[in-house]
Motif scaffolding. Sequence first.
Motif, short mmCIF file in Angstrom:
data_model
loop_
_atom_site.label_atom_id
_atom_site.label_comp_id
_atom_site.label_asym_id
_atom_site.label_seq_id
_atom_site.Cartn_x
_atom_site.Cartn_y
_atom_site.Cartn_z
N ASN A 4 28.03 5.40 -21.73
CA ASN A 4 27.22 6.57 -22.04
C ASN A 4 26.30 6.30 -23.23
OD1 ASN A 4 28.42 7.61 -24.64
ND2 ASN A 4 30.25 7.67 -23.37
N ARG A 5 25.24 7.09 -23.34
CA ARG A 5 24.19 6.84 -24.34
C ARG A 5 24.72 6.93 -25.76
NH1 ARG A 5 21.93 10.44 -21.04
NH2 ARG A 5 21.80 12.07 -22.63
N ARG A 6 25.61 7.87 -26.00
CA ARG A 6 26.14 8.04 -27.35
C ARG A 6 26.86 6.77 -27.81
NH1 ARG A 6 31.17 10.61 -29.10
NH2 ARG A 6 31.03 11.14 -31.31
N TYR A 7 27.63 6.19 -26.93
CA TYR A 7 28.36 4.97 -27.27
C TYR A 7 27.40 3.80 -27.49
CZ TYR A 7 31.98 1.42 -27.22
OH TYR A 7 32.81 0.39 -27.57
N TRP A 8 26.43 3.63 -26.59
CA TRP A 8 25.48 2.51 -26.73
C TRP A 8 24.72 2.60 -28.06
CZ3 TRP A 8 23.49 4.13 -21.30
CH2 TRP A 8 24.37 3.65 -20.33
N LYS A 9 24.26 3.80 -28.38
CA LYS A 9 23.48 3.98 -29.60
C LYS A 9 24.34 3.79 -30.85
CE LYS A 9 19.95 7.02 -27.64
NZ LYS A 9 19.29 8.35 -27.68
N ALA A 10 25.57 4.29 -30.80
CA ALA A 10 26.47 4.13 -31.94
C ALA A 10 26.79 2.65 -32.18
CB ALA A 10 27.75 4.93 -31.72
N CYS A 11 27.03 1.91 -31.11
CA CYS A 11 27.30 0.48 -31.23
C CYS A 11 26.08 -0.27 -31.77
CB CYS A 11 27.71 -0.11 -29.88
SG CYS A 11 29.37 0.36 -29.33
N ALA A 12 24.90 0.13 -31.33
CA ALA A 12 23.67 -0.51 -31.81
C ALA A 12 23.50 -0.30 -33.31
CB ALA A 12 22.46 0.06 -31.05
N LEU A 79 21.54 -10.37 -29.43
CA LEU A 79 22.81 -10.68 -28.78
C LEU A 79 23.75 -11.39 -29.73
CD1 LEU A 79 21.54 -11.79 -25.25
CD2 LEU A 79 23.04 -9.85 -25.72
N ASN A 80 23.22 -12.30 -30.53
CA ASN A 80 24.05 -12.97 -31.53
C ASN A 80 24.61 -11.98 -32.55
OD1 ASN A 80 23.77 -15.54 -30.44
ND2 ASN A 80 22.02 -16.08 -31.72
N MET A 81 23.77 -11.05 -32.99
CA MET A 81 24.23 -10.02 -33.93
C MET A 81 25.35 -9.20 -33.31
SD MET A 81 20.74 -8.49 -35.61
CE MET A 81 19.64 -9.47 -36.64
N ALA A 82 25.12 -8.73 -32.07
CA ALA A 82 26.10 -7.86 -31.41
C ALA A 82 27.41 -8.59 -31.16
CB ALA A 82 25.52 -7.34 -30.10
N ILE A 231 22.99 -3.54 -26.17
CA ILE A 231 24.33 -3.03 -25.87
C ILE A 231 24.42 -2.60 -24.40
CG2 ILE A 231 25.96 -1.18 -26.38
CD1 ILE A 231 25.92 -3.30 -28.50
N PHE A 232 23.37 -2.00 -23.89
CA PHE A 232 23.34 -1.62 -22.47
C PHE A 232 23.53 -2.85 -21.59
CE2 PHE A 232 21.15 -1.05 -18.46
CZ PHE A 232 21.60 0.19 -18.02
N ASP A 235 26.97 -3.96 -21.56
CA ASP A 235 27.81 -3.03 -20.80
C ASP A 235 27.72 -3.32 -19.30
OD1 ASP A 235 29.46 -0.99 -20.08
OD2 ASP A 235 28.24 0.62 -20.89
N VAL A 236 26.50 -3.45 -18.78
CA VAL A 236 26.37 -3.63 -17.32
C VAL A 236 26.87 -5.00 -16.87
CG1 VAL A 236 24.45 -2.02 -17.11
CG2 VAL A 236 23.97 -4.44 -17.52
N THR A 237 26.96 -5.96 -17.79
CA THR A 237 27.51 -7.27 -17.42
C THR A 237 29.04 -7.28 -17.54
OG1 THR A 237 27.21 -8.09 -19.69
CG2 THR A 237 25.45 -8.55 -18.10
N GLY A 238 29.62 -6.22 -18.10
CA GLY A 238 31.07 -6.15 -18.27
C GLY A 238 31.55 -6.70 -19.59
N GLU A 239 30.67 -7.31 -20.36
CA GLU A 239 31.07 -7.91 -21.63
C GLU A 239 31.49 -6.85 -22.64
OE1 GLU A 239 29.13 -10.61 -25.26
OE2 GLU A 239 27.99 -10.27 -23.42
#
Length: 281
Positions: A4-12, A79-82, A231-232, A235-239
Amino acid sequence: MIGNRRYWKACAKQFLSGKWGIAILAMMAAPALNTIGTMAAIKLFPGDSFLAWLLGEAFLFIVSLLSMVISTGYNFMLLNMARGREYRFGNLIYMFKKGSDGVLSAALIMALIDTVLMIPFYYMVNMTAPAAETMEAVLEWSQPIMYSALAATVLGVVIKLPFAMAFYILADNPQMKGREALKKSASLMKGHMMQYLVLQISFIPLMFLSILFLYVGLLWVMPYIYATNTIFYMDVTGELKETHKKHMHEAADWIPKELEDTAADKELQEQRTGDDYNSEA
């Protein structure tokens, strides 16, 4: 909370914490190259002749392809940061070192889509003229031009939506062919295209606020958007799901605190439900 968007944005925001400076400066590299390219094209090919225009456009097209290689390097940095890996400005030229053929071919295909969609716009701008020099005639002439540009933009978004993850895929797989990356992106985006579109739309209010404040806010908004898209992709890759499970068990700081507490409560509730069911059995 995954998906969900809230999770993606919070992780970013979480993985950008303490890294905003380098994220902003690195984000400016590709636009700066395009700006320098535009200035160089004006100096190298002056005049209003068709040849000068054609050479200038060809030059800018080459510059735009090079900027896409740098943008893919920026994806690699995010990606390295994340992922908690080492990152540096040198990541921007990573694709030049590891192989830029895939990026260039994918960018060519995307540019071809844009060009074909813009043919009606180019035709009306260059091959038609107002019936008269009055304001009413100019407005009447410009309306179909604006409609054609809007239609091309909307169609471009719809057609290119399945390929949104292609340049993240290439950042992870530098030796992959561009067409293969586009196909893999289309496969990943199945069932997620509407989520991605709504995610992009959710940034529009921030974009408008940035415009009101003389575009200065874009220095923070754009890295935030790119980081959320990163982050999206994870997520879609399952990582992201695997990372979430790992850090939930290790109680790491990577998961945003407010989301970690919610996820932990949900996990505990599911465990209690299972225990009640076993007791009844």
